[in-house]
Design an enzyme around this catalytic site. Sequence first.
Site, PDB file in Angstrom:
ATOM      1  N   ASP A   1       7.207   3.832   4.066  1.00  0.00           N
ATOM      2  CA  ASP A   1       7.990   2.644   4.413  1.00  0.00           C
ATOM      3  C   ASP A   1       7.880   1.572   3.336  1.00  0.00           C
ATOM      4  O   ASP A   1       8.808   0.772   3.156  1.00  0.00           O
ATOM      5  CB  ASP A   1       7.643   2.109   5.806  1.00  0.00           C
ATOM      6  CG  ASP A   1       6.173   1.819   6.015  1.00  0.00           C
ATOM      7  OD1 ASP A   1       5.336   2.392   5.296  1.00  0.00           O
ATOM      8  OD2 ASP A   1       5.864   1.030   6.931  1.00  0.00           O
TER       9      ASP A   1
ATOM     10  N   ASN B   1      -2.200  -2.703   9.822  1.00  0.00           N
ATOM     11  CA  ASN B   1      -2.409  -3.542   8.643  1.00  0.00           C
ATOM     12  C   ASN B   1      -3.413  -4.652   8.916  1.00  0.00           C
ATOM     13  O   ASN B   1      -4.286  -4.940   8.082  1.00  0.00           O
ATOM     14  CB  ASN B   1      -1.087  -4.156   8.177  1.00  0.00           C
ATOM     15  CG  ASN B   1      -0.139  -3.140   7.587  1.00  0.00           C
ATOM     16  OD1 ASN B   1      -0.543  -2.061   7.170  1.00  0.00           O
ATOM     17  ND2 ASN B   1       1.139  -3.467   7.564  1.00  0.00           N
TER      18      ASN B   1
ATOM     19  N   ASN C   1      -0.954  -0.194  17.343  1.00  0.00           N
ATOM     20  CA  ASN C   1      -0.788   1.225  17.011  1.00  0.00           C
ATOM     21  C   ASN C   1      -2.085   1.889  16.537  1.00  0.00           C
ATOM     22  O   ASN C   1      -2.085   3.077  16.216  1.00  0.00           O
ATOM     23  CB  ASN C   1       0.323   1.429  15.983  1.00  0.00           C
ATOM     24  CG  ASN C   1       0.083   0.668  14.690  1.00  0.00           C
ATOM     25  OD1 ASN C   1      -0.917  -0.026  14.531  1.00  0.00           O
ATOM     26  ND2 ASN C   1       1.026   0.785  13.762  1.00  0.00           N
TER      27      ASN C   1
ATOM     28  N   ASP D   1       0.900  -1.170   0.000  1.00  0.00           N
ATOM     29  CA  ASP D   1       0.000   0.000   0.000  1.00  0.00           C
ATOM     30  C   ASP D   1       0.933   1.213   0.000  1.00  0.00           C
ATOM     31  O   ASP D   1       1.082   1.886   1.000  1.00  0.00           O
ATOM     32  CB  ASP D   1      -0.941  -0.009   1.204  1.00  0.00           C
ATOM     33  CG  ASP D   1      -0.224  -0.102   2.541  1.00  0.00           C
ATOM     34  OD1 ASP D   1       0.908  -0.633   2.583  1.00  0.00           O
ATOM     35  OD2 ASP D   1      -0.784   0.354   3.565  1.00  0.00           O
TER      36      ASP D   1
ATOM     37  N   GLU E   1      -2.841  -3.780  15.421  1.00  0.00           N
ATOM     38  CA  GLU E   1      -1.901  -3.111  14.515  1.00  0.00           C
ATOM     39  C   GLU E   1      -2.643  -2.725  13.234  1.00  0.00           C
ATOM     40  O   GLU E   1      -3.596  -3.393  12.831  1.00  0.00           O
ATOM     41  CB  GLU E   1      -0.729  -4.060  14.222  1.00  0.00           C
ATOM     42  CG  GLU E   1       0.347  -3.492  13.317  1.00  0.00           C
ATOM     43  CD  GLU E   1       0.016  -3.685  11.851  1.00  0.00           C
ATOM     44  OE1 GLU E   1       0.477  -2.856  11.041  1.00  0.00           O
ATOM     45  OE2 GLU E   1      -0.703  -4.661  11.510  1.00  0.00           O
TER      46      GLU E   1
ATOM     47  N   HIS F   1       9.187  -0.389   9.315  1.00  0.00           N
ATOM     48  CA  HIS F   1       8.292  -1.541   9.306  1.00  0.00           C
ATOM     49  C   HIS F   1       8.465  -2.414   8.063  1.00  0.00           C
ATOM     50  O   HIS F   1       8.853  -3.581   8.149  1.00  0.00           O
ATOM     51  CB  HIS F   1       6.840  -1.067   9.392  1.00  0.00           C
ATOM     52  CG  HIS F   1       6.580  -0.124  10.525  1.00  0.00           C
ATOM     53  ND1 HIS F   1       6.544  -0.537  11.835  1.00  0.00           N
ATOM     54  CD2 HIS F   1       6.347   1.216  10.540  1.00  0.00           C
ATOM     55  CE1 HIS F   1       6.297   0.496  12.618  1.00  0.00           C
ATOM     56  NE2 HIS F   1       6.175   1.572  11.855  1.00  0.00           N
TER      57      HIS F   1
END
Length: 312
Positions: free
Chosen positions: A12, A169, A161, A8, A167, A243
């Site tokens: 990062d 994703n 996060n 995506d 998380e 990441h």
Amino acid sequence: MKLILDLDTGIDDALAIAYALGSPDAELVGITGTYGNVTVEQGVANSRRLLEILGAPGIPVLPGIGHPWGKREFVRKDASRFIHGDNGVGGVDIGAPEPQFPADREEAIAFIADQVRLIGEDLTIVPTGALTTIAEAMKRHPEVARAHIVLMGGALTVPGNVSAVAEANISQDPDAADYVFRHGENVTMVGLDVTLQTLLTTAHTSLWRELGTVAAATYADMVDYYIGAYATMSPDLGGCGLHDPLAVAVALDPTLVTTLDTNLKVDLGGRTIGDEARLSDPVKNTYVAVGVEANRFVGELMARTLRLFDTK
């Protein structure tokens, strides 16, 4: 090793592309598009343009599914826009064209299945966003479940996060992530447990700037924006988390991390947790990274990107 990156493409993810292209032990055979940091359309446009900047315009980039299972659309979060900028690359003008296709062309699914059949054990798939396309590929083509998958996502021993346990994703499509953890035969999870131990600072990006190339300046501008966003949201870290490039690095060199062998599931809140129904199963299909040689990894990232950027 041959790689497919399922991205995506935010900042990062851009580093993941650079790490793969800068690695003499890797062949990037294709990039597939998912959603999360940006829409599939924006991510595919970013990936294609970054490949051009990095001297690899011939690598195919194919769109995948543009929304979670059971939903008709993906709504980008304000936090993603803040961390990655409106265009996903920190507002840096990389010359990416306006997206010209709908999100659901799904060429990625057939591409992944074809490459699994063609390449076999030498192929590793590295997803770094929502897992919808990977899960759908497994569902339609069961042989994809046998592929080695090294994904960036999840949090097992640390907080999430986007919530106390989730998380980003994984939480984009918990159902798809759960499917991958239950059906994938060889899954490595590179999650927040280790990625937030790997940091880049402006001291690193200044080394890129000294090269004086277009690629080096582009990446320095993107990552400096990313570092600034981290300074606002996580000031105690002292840099930006690496990441997605860490997932690529672990695909190429598993010795960078120590892992816990287990069987995972994902609850509807996006939490990655041990699957109690498979606790006694002697066959473990998921290897969760819980420790990382952070300095060695950052050193490898800098060495590989400096070589790559020096000629672009």
